[in-house]
Design a protein around this motif. Structure first.
Motif, PDB file in Angstrom:
ATOM      1  N   ARG A 138       0.763  -1.435  -0.361  1.00  0.00           N
ATOM      2  CA  ARG A 138       0.105   0.145  -0.184  1.00  0.00           C
ATOM      3  C   ARG A 138       1.066   1.000  -0.246  1.00  0.00           C
ATOM      4  O   ARG A 138       0.415   2.209  -0.681  1.00  0.00           O
ATOM      5  N   LYS A 139       1.594   1.636   0.950  1.00  0.00           N
ATOM      6  CA  LYS A 139       2.630   2.620   0.822  1.00  0.00           C
ATOM      7  C   LYS A 139       3.651   2.521  -0.487  1.00  0.00           C
ATOM      8  O   LYS A 139       3.381   3.428  -0.556  1.00  0.00           O
ATOM      9  N   GLU A 142       1.047   3.670  -2.847  1.00  0.00           N
ATOM     10  CA  GLU A 142       0.972   5.068  -2.621  1.00  0.00           C
ATOM     11  C   GLU A 142       2.305   6.304  -3.553  1.00  0.00           C
ATOM     12  O   GLU A 142       1.664   7.637  -3.946  1.00  0.00           O
ATOM     13  N   THR A 146       1.893   8.957  -6.215  1.00  0.00           N
ATOM     14  CA  THR A 146       2.329  10.253  -6.184  1.00  0.00           C
ATOM     15  C   THR A 146       3.161  10.986  -6.677  1.00  0.00           C
ATOM     16  O   THR A 146       2.441  11.658  -7.862  1.00  0.00           O
ATOM     17  N   PHE A 197      -8.122   7.791  -7.071  1.00  0.00           N
ATOM     18  CA  PHE A 197      -6.970   7.657  -5.776  1.00  0.00           C
ATOM     19  C   PHE A 197      -7.334   7.690  -4.479  1.00  0.00           C
ATOM     20  O   PHE A 197      -7.094   6.419  -2.980  1.00  0.00           O
ATOM     21  N   GLU A 198      -8.032   8.654  -4.139  1.00  0.00           N
ATOM     22  CA  GLU A 198      -8.469   8.813  -2.807  1.00  0.00           C
ATOM     23  C   GLU A 198      -9.631   8.436  -2.120  1.00  0.00           C
ATOM     24  O   GLU A 198     -10.062   7.990  -1.092  1.00  0.00           O
TER      25      GLU A 198
END
Length: 373
Positions: A138-139, A142, A146, A197-198
């Motif tokens: 998950r990191k 993200e 980004t 994404f959000e």
């Protein structure tokens, strides 16, 4: 896990967008507390505790002096809202695999798992599951989103600004009024991707896609099962690790394609190791019992159960009985890159008593983050 270069990420965007739209009707079908470590795997590390069933003792490396309480496998290894979009169907996908694990586990315990190809495949799929269904993945997701979003927005405002102005003119008949108008147009183009994404839709679609790819890649790897020459294995909150080893260095959490092995503890007495690239039939490592030796010439090469390499000075910590002399000797490493690197190793050094000696004989679940509901 490395999900690929920005170009590869964008090339898959159309497929991901289509999957998101298919999932959108079930967006609100959600499971709040989602296991990132399978309960059936956690139970293999748990110890019976009277009428309370099986118990673990989660140990937080960031807070080693905290009182560490016992918990059931159902309570451990959970992340609230791990996937925030259509997570119910994702849980069903994981569940299809997890229902196959008990039969494979019994074959491992009997020692005849390599006689059953379906169990070998189940164990490989289990490695893939825990590589992907992880806080680390998950990191990475993200971070990559980004990076790609920022690069694309910058490109629209610089190298591709003329194309953006032309597209707006053709669509609306309007000329963009200066930098602010250009930025507004770029944000409008990218807004659907940012929204996905959000709200977690992009992560939901990509983790499913990446799981399928990881299974395919690991399916071609050789599977080995190691047993410890001394002590026992522990489980961490990122239980599966892709490792790249050379003569000079060892790197963790690398891409599957860059790894030399992928490891997953499968109970105190077993460590699953996916070797990449596959071992050739008949190939032997050094014959001193410290590395596995293939015993099958089937694709990927199977290996018998062999002792894992001993790591001097490191033993699996176990909660001793109250008042046992080991209480004076047992400790766990403080939070550091080295202590997080290998899944769940502890050591004795006589420096500190274990936090919370309950006298239960339970096993530790070593975590760098709190994974309880």
């Amino acid at each position: 896990m490395n999900e690929g270069s920005p170009a590869q990420w964008l090339a898959a965007a159309q497929k991901i967008d289509a999957r998101i739209e298919k999932l959108r009707p079930e967006a609100d079908r959600h499971v709040v507390g989602q296991h990132v470590i399978s309960q059936v795997l956690l139970k293999r590390f748990a110890a019976p505790f009277g009428s309370d069933g099986f118990k673990l003792v989660p140990f937080n490396l960031d807070h080693p002096d905290r009182l560490h309480k016992m918990a059931s496998p159902r309570q451990c290894g959970k992340v609230p809202h791990f996937a925030r979009f259509a997570s119910a169907s994702l849980e069903q996908l994981w569940g299809k695999l997890e229902t196959r694990i008990p039969d494979a586990a019994r074959a491992v315990d009997r020692g005849d798992v390599f006689q059953h190809e379906q169990h070998v495949q189940t164990l490989k799929d289990l490695i893939a599951l825990h590589l992907v269904r992880s806080l680390n993945y998950r990191k990475v997701h993200e971070r990559i989103f980004t990076k790609v979003y920022t690069e694309q927005r910058t490109a629209l405002l610089t190298d591709q600004s003329d194309l953006l102005r032309l597209a707006v003119l053709q669509r609306s008949g309007l000329h963009l009024p200066g930098p602010q108008g250009l930025a507004a147009a770029a944000d409008e183009i990218l807004s659907p991707h940012l929204a996905n994404f959000e709200n977690g839709a992009d992560f939901r679609a990509r983790i499913e896609d990446t799981f399928a790819k990881a299974k395919e890649m690991i399916s071609d790897a050789g599977l080995e099962i190691l047993v410890p020459a001394a002590g026992e294995f522990l489980l961490g909150d990122t239980p599966a690790l892709a490792i790249q080893q050379s003569e000079t260095r060892t790197a963790f959490n690398v891409a599957i394609g860059d790894s030399t092995s992928i490891v997953l503890p499968f109970g105190p007495r077993h460590l699953l190791v996916g070797r990449t690239p596959p071992l050739r039939a008949g190939h032997r490592h050094r014959g001193d019992g410290r590395l596995p030796q293939p015993t099958s010439d089937r694709g990927g090469g199977a290996a018998r159960l062999l002792p894992a390499p001993q790591r001097p000075g490191r033993l699996r910590p176990r909660l001793p009985k109250a008042g046992h002399p080991e209480c004076q000797e047992l400790s766990l490493p403080a939070a550091s890159p080295s202590s997080r690197a290998w899944p769940g190793e502890g050591y004795r050094d006589g420096r500190r008593k274990p936090a919370g000696c309950h006298g239960c004989g339970g096993r530790f679940l070593v975590t760098a983050e709190v994974l309880r509901s």
